[in-house]
Design a protein around this motif. Structure first.
Motif, PDB file in Angstrom:
ATOM      1  N   ARG A   1       0.831  -1.216   0.000  1.00 55.84           N
ATOM      2  CA  ARG A   1       0.000   0.000   0.000  1.00 55.84           C
ATOM      3  C   ARG A   1       0.857   1.254   0.000  1.00 55.84           C
ATOM      4  O   ARG A   1       0.561   2.232  -0.687  1.00 55.84           O
ATOM      5  CB  ARG A   1      -0.922   0.007   1.215  1.00 55.84           C
ATOM      6  N   GLY A   2       1.956   1.238   0.741  1.00 59.15           N
ATOM      7  CA  GLY A   2       2.856   2.393   0.763  1.00 59.15           C
ATOM      8  C   GLY A   2       3.488   2.647  -0.594  1.00 59.15           C
ATOM      9  O   GLY A   2       3.585   3.777  -1.070  1.00 59.15           O
ATOM     10  N   VAL A   3       3.926   1.559  -1.228  1.00 53.54           N
ATOM     11  CA  VAL A   3       4.523   1.686  -2.559  1.00 53.54           C
ATOM     12  C   VAL A   3       3.467   2.181  -3.548  1.00 53.54           C
ATOM     13  O   VAL A   3       3.748   3.025  -4.412  1.00 53.54           O
ATOM     14  CB  VAL A   3       5.138   0.338  -3.012  1.00 53.54           C
ATOM     15  N   ALA A   4       2.236   1.672  -3.446  1.00 55.08           N
ATOM     16  CA  ALA A   4       1.165   2.115  -4.346  1.00 55.08           C
ATOM     17  C   ALA A   4       0.864   3.591  -4.135  1.00 55.08           C
ATOM     18  O   ALA A   4       0.615   4.324  -5.092  1.00 55.08           O
ATOM     19  CB  ALA A   4      -0.086   1.273  -4.119  1.00 55.08           C
ATOM     20  N   LEU A   5       0.888   4.030  -2.859  1.00 60.11           N
ATOM     21  CA  LEU A   5       0.646   5.456  -2.611  1.00 60.11           C
ATOM     22  C   LEU A   5       1.775   6.323  -3.145  1.00 60.11           C
ATOM     23  O   LEU A   5       1.555   7.421  -3.632  1.00 60.11           O
ATOM     24  CB  LEU A   5       0.461   5.701  -1.109  1.00 60.11           C
ATOM     25  N   LEU A   6       2.999   5.814  -3.057  1.00 61.96           N
ATOM     26  CA  LEU A   6       4.131   6.588  -3.553  1.00 61.96           C
ATOM     27  C   LEU A   6       4.179   6.632  -5.079  1.00 61.96           C
ATOM     28  O   LEU A   6       4.440   7.671  -5.670  1.00 61.96           O
ATOM     29  CB  LEU A   6       5.437   6.002  -3.019  1.00 61.96           C
ATOM     30  N   LEU A   7       3.935   5.502  -5.715  1.00 56.38           N
ATOM     31  CA  LEU A   7       4.065   5.427  -7.166  1.00 56.38           C
ATOM     32  C   LEU A   7       2.744   5.579  -7.904  1.00 56.38           C
ATOM     33  O   LEU A   7       2.738   5.880  -9.096  1.00 56.38           O
ATOM     34  CB  LEU A   7       4.705   4.097  -7.565  1.00 56.38           C
ATOM     35  N   GLY A   8       1.645   5.355  -7.216  1.00 58.81           N
ATOM     36  CA  GLY A   8       0.332   5.369  -7.861  1.00 58.81           C
ATOM     37  C   GLY A   8      -0.035   6.692  -8.502  1.00 58.81           C
ATOM     38  O   GLY A   8      -0.394   6.737  -9.676  1.00 58.81           O
ATOM     39  N   PRO A   9       0.031   7.797  -7.809  1.00 60.97           N
ATOM     40  CA  PRO A   9      -0.351   9.075  -8.431  1.00 60.97           C
ATOM     41  C   PRO A   9       0.512   9.423  -9.635  1.00 60.97           C
ATOM     42  O   PRO A   9       0.038  10.000 -10.593  1.00 60.97           O
ATOM     43  CB  PRO A   9      -0.159  10.092  -7.307  1.00 60.97           C
ATOM     44  N   ARG A  10       1.767   9.048  -9.596  1.00 63.22           N
ATOM     45  CA  ARG A  10       2.611   9.332 -10.753  1.00 63.22           C
ATOM     46  C   ARG A  10       2.120   8.544 -11.969  1.00 63.22           C
ATOM     47  O   ARG A  10       2.054   9.067 -13.064  1.00 63.22           O
ATOM     48  CB  ARG A  10       4.058   8.986 -10.458  1.00 63.22           C
ATOM     49  N   ARG A  11       1.790   7.289 -11.745  1.00 65.06           N
ATOM     50  CA  ARG A  11       1.272   6.492 -12.846  1.00 65.06           C
ATOM     51  C   ARG A  11      -0.057   7.053 -13.337  1.00 65.06           C
ATOM     52  O   ARG A  11      -0.286   7.154 -14.532  1.00 65.06           O
ATOM     53  CB  ARG A  11       1.091   5.034 -12.422  1.00 65.06           C
ATOM     54  N   ALA A  12      -0.910   7.400 -12.380  1.00 66.58           N
ATOM     55  CA  ALA A  12      -2.194   7.983 -12.763  1.00 66.58           C
ATOM     56  C   ALA A  12      -1.977   9.313 -13.475  1.00 66.58           C
ATOM     57  O   ALA A  12      -2.657   9.624 -14.460  1.00 66.58           O
ATOM     58  CB  ALA A  12      -3.077   8.164 -11.538  1.00 66.58           C
ATOM     59  N   GLU A  13      -1.019  10.080 -12.977  1.00 65.77           N
ATOM     60  CA  GLU A  13      -0.719  11.366 -13.603  1.00 65.77           C
ATOM     61  C   GLU A  13      -0.176  11.167 -15.011  1.00 65.77           C
ATOM     62  O   GLU A  13      -0.548  11.886 -15.940  1.00 65.77           O
ATOM     63  CB  GLU A  13       0.300  12.112 -12.735  1.00 65.77           C
TER      64      GLU A  13
END
Length: 140
Positions: free
Chosen positions: A29-41
């Protein structure tokens, strides 16, 4: 006692497995929060790029269509002006009308008749009536 130790060891392994699973879940979950918005962006940026390219292509297509329609409108206006000018001036009649008038004159003009008297007077009467109609049509 050996049996109790085996049960305790199994419980300890189970607890360690649950803790390890929760720790991995928390890290994921931490990795998803760190990398997720960048991917979504990035995805959003890529989608914006696609939409922008499509919008620009549609804009170019519509601009070309507007140019073609404006040229067609200008050609139509010129043709209308020429037609109005041709109608306004009293120039020579249309070629087909001229040929029809000439063919009528060949068959019915009094100077060209070579027939007997009753037929001759009928043809002269037809010619004089229709020649007036043809002149009226010619003058417009």
């Amino acid at each position: 006692m050996v049996e109790v130790l085996g049960i305790l060891l199994a419980l300890l392994i189970l607890v360690l497995g649950i803790v390890l699973w929760r720790l991995l879940h928390w890290l994921a979950r931490g990795v998803a929060l760190l990398l997720g918005p960048r991917r979504a962006e990035r995805r959003l940026h890529a989608m914006r790029g696609v939409r922008l390219r499509a919008s620009r292509a549609q804009n170019h297509h519509q601009a070309a269509r507007i140019t073609a329609l404006a040229a067609e409108l200008e050609r139509t206006r010129r043709a209308l002006l020429l037609a109005e000018a041709a109608r306004a001036r009293s120039g020579p009649p249309e070629d087909r009308f001229r040929r029809a008038k000439q063919a009528f004159a060949v068959h019915f003009h009094p100077d060209r008749l070579r027939c007997a008297e009753p037929e001759r007077s009928i043809r002269i009467g037809i010619f004089s009536q229709f020649w007036q109609v043809l002149r009226r049509i010619e003058r417009g």
